[in-house]
Scaffold this motif. Structure first.
Motif, short mmCIF file in Angstrom:
data_model
loop_
_atom_site.label_atom_id
_atom_site.label_comp_id
_atom_site.label_asym_id
_atom_site.label_seq_id
_atom_site.Cartn_x
_atom_site.Cartn_y
_atom_site.Cartn_z
N GLU A 88 0.83 -1.20 0.00
CA GLU A 88 0.00 0.00 0.00
C GLU A 88 0.86 1.25 0.00
O GLU A 88 0.55 2.24 -0.67
N ALA A 89 2.01 1.22 0.75
CA ALA A 89 2.89 2.38 0.78
C ALA A 89 3.53 2.62 -0.59
O ALA A 89 3.66 3.76 -1.04
N ALA A 90 3.92 1.52 -1.28
CA ALA A 90 4.51 1.67 -2.62
C ALA A 90 3.50 2.25 -3.60
O ALA A 90 3.81 3.14 -4.39
N GLN A 91 2.26 1.79 -3.53
CA GLN A 91 1.23 2.31 -4.42
C GLN A 91 0.96 3.78 -4.14
O GLN A 91 0.77 4.58 -5.06
N ASP A 92 0.94 4.13 -2.86
CA ASP A 92 0.71 5.54 -2.52
C ASP A 92 1.85 6.42 -3.03
O ASP A 92 1.62 7.54 -3.50
N SER A 93 3.10 5.95 -2.92
CA SER A 93 4.23 6.76 -3.38
C SER A 93 4.19 6.93 -4.89
O SER A 93 4.48 8.02 -5.42
N ILE A 94 3.81 5.86 -5.60
CA ILE A 94 3.70 5.98 -7.06
C ILE A 94 2.62 6.96 -7.45
O ILE A 94 2.80 7.82 -8.32
#
Length: 352
Positions: free
Chosen positions: A274-280
């Motif tokens: 979820e953190a990776a998706q938010d950063s993208i």
């Protein structure tokens, strides 16, 4: 015809002449002229409503067995509250005689009719009919009926009294009546319906004082949503009701654990995916300037393109005017900065 005492003929002539008031009067005053079918046919056509109430009294005294039939004919044209008052003045036997009529007109939910029928049910000791009447038609003085039934010799009528108090949100009076009759289930149901913590706590303490362990446990189960855990634990500890209070405590801990788990799941930190998706998503959302698409307008109001000028070491790019808006200029031949028909402006042509 009246002078000749031909009353039946006079009734016939009055009816043919549509003078139904006179025809009914003759049949009421002269017994030989009375005919039930002719009377019922004429009574609904009279113009003076007072004649209808005279007919009610006449049938009560002279033809009581046909009274119900008369009221069926007059049901849509008569004031039922006034008829009930007339029946009360006649006597208690009149109310008993008119009971089928009262049941048929109870659908109008009139207070005098409901009170008269309730009195008849109490007199007949028919508690089932009384309970049905109270549930279906509530337009009457409930508190007066409950007060009257609270001292009745039959248990079921005292239960109905407690039920009426409960329907009118007089929970304390209802519970006291049920306590006196040792109707513990009624007490518990009334306390649960009240949703009042003080009433429920008082009932729990009462069960502890009277050593009603099973009722104490049943009250905790029924009123679970309105019982404070500290009160239940205190009463169970003081009176030694550990086994009876334990189901309540287990249920309380279970619900508390579920609520805390939901809260933890809601406030937990995001996972790596979820953190990776938010950063993208944030990276793409912040794209702008050189990373975005530049809008080139065919005019001087936009951002000018950088010009290429010779530098010390050779050809270079002049960035001094980049990002500075210029005033719009009229297009035409010989105007610098505008794109002629042949292609790009001369100042933007690369210099060799």
């Amino acid at each position: 015809c009246e002078r000749a005492r031909l009353f039946s003929s006079a009734v016939y002539l009055y009816m043919q002449n549509k003078e139904h008031d006179s025809a009914v009067k003759i049949m009421i005053e002269r017994a030989p002229a009375w005919d039930n079918d002719l009377f019922l046919d004429s009574i609904v056509k009279v113009r003076n409503a007072e004649i209808m109430y005279k007919a009610v009294g006449y049938y009560l005294t002279m033809h009581p067995t046909l009274f119900t039939r008369l009221m069926e004919v007059l049901e849509e044209n008569i004031d039922h509250s006034r008829v009930v008052s007339q029946l009360r003045r006649t006597g208690d036997w009149a109310l008993q005689l008119a009971q089928p009529y009262l049941k048929s007109v109870q659908k109008f939910n009139l207070s005098p009719v409901n009170e008269a029928l309730n009195e008849l049910h109490v007199e007949d000791e028919d508690y089932e009919a009384l309970r049905k009447s109270i549930d279906g038609f509530n337009n009457f003085n409930m508190i007066a009926l409950a007060s009257k039934l609270s001292t009745h010799e039959l248990l079921e009528f005292r239960r109905i009294s407690a039920y009426v108090y409960r329907c009118n949100k007089k929970y304390s009076q209802s519970i006291e009546l049920s306590k006196n009759d040792r109707m513990w289930k009624d007490c518990i149901d009334t306390a649960n319906e009240s949703q009042d913590g003080e009433i429920i706590e008082g009932l729990l303490r009462f069960f502890c004082e009277t050593s009603e362990k099973e009722c104490f446990c049943a009250a905790l189960y029924t009123c679970y949503s309105h019982v404070s855990p500290d009160v239940a634990l205190e009463l169970g500890w003081i009176n030694g009701y550990h086994n009876f209070v334990m189901p309540f405590l287990i249920n309380t801990f279970r619900h508390t654990h579920e609520r805390l788990k939901k809260l933890e799941d809601r406030t937990a930190p995001p996972t790596e995916e979820e953190a990776a998706q938010d950063s993208i998503a944030q990276t793409y959302g912040n794209l702008g300037g050189f990373g975005g698409t530049l809008m080139l307008e065919n005019g001087g109001g936009g951002i000018p393109m950088p010009t290429q000028v010779p530098g010390p070491g050779g050809a270079g790019i002049d960035m001094s005017s980049f990002g500075v808006p210029q005033q719009p200029q009229m297009a035409g031949p010989g105007v610098p900065g505008m794109m002629p028909n042949g292609g790009m402006p001369q100042q933007m042509m690369p210099q060799m």
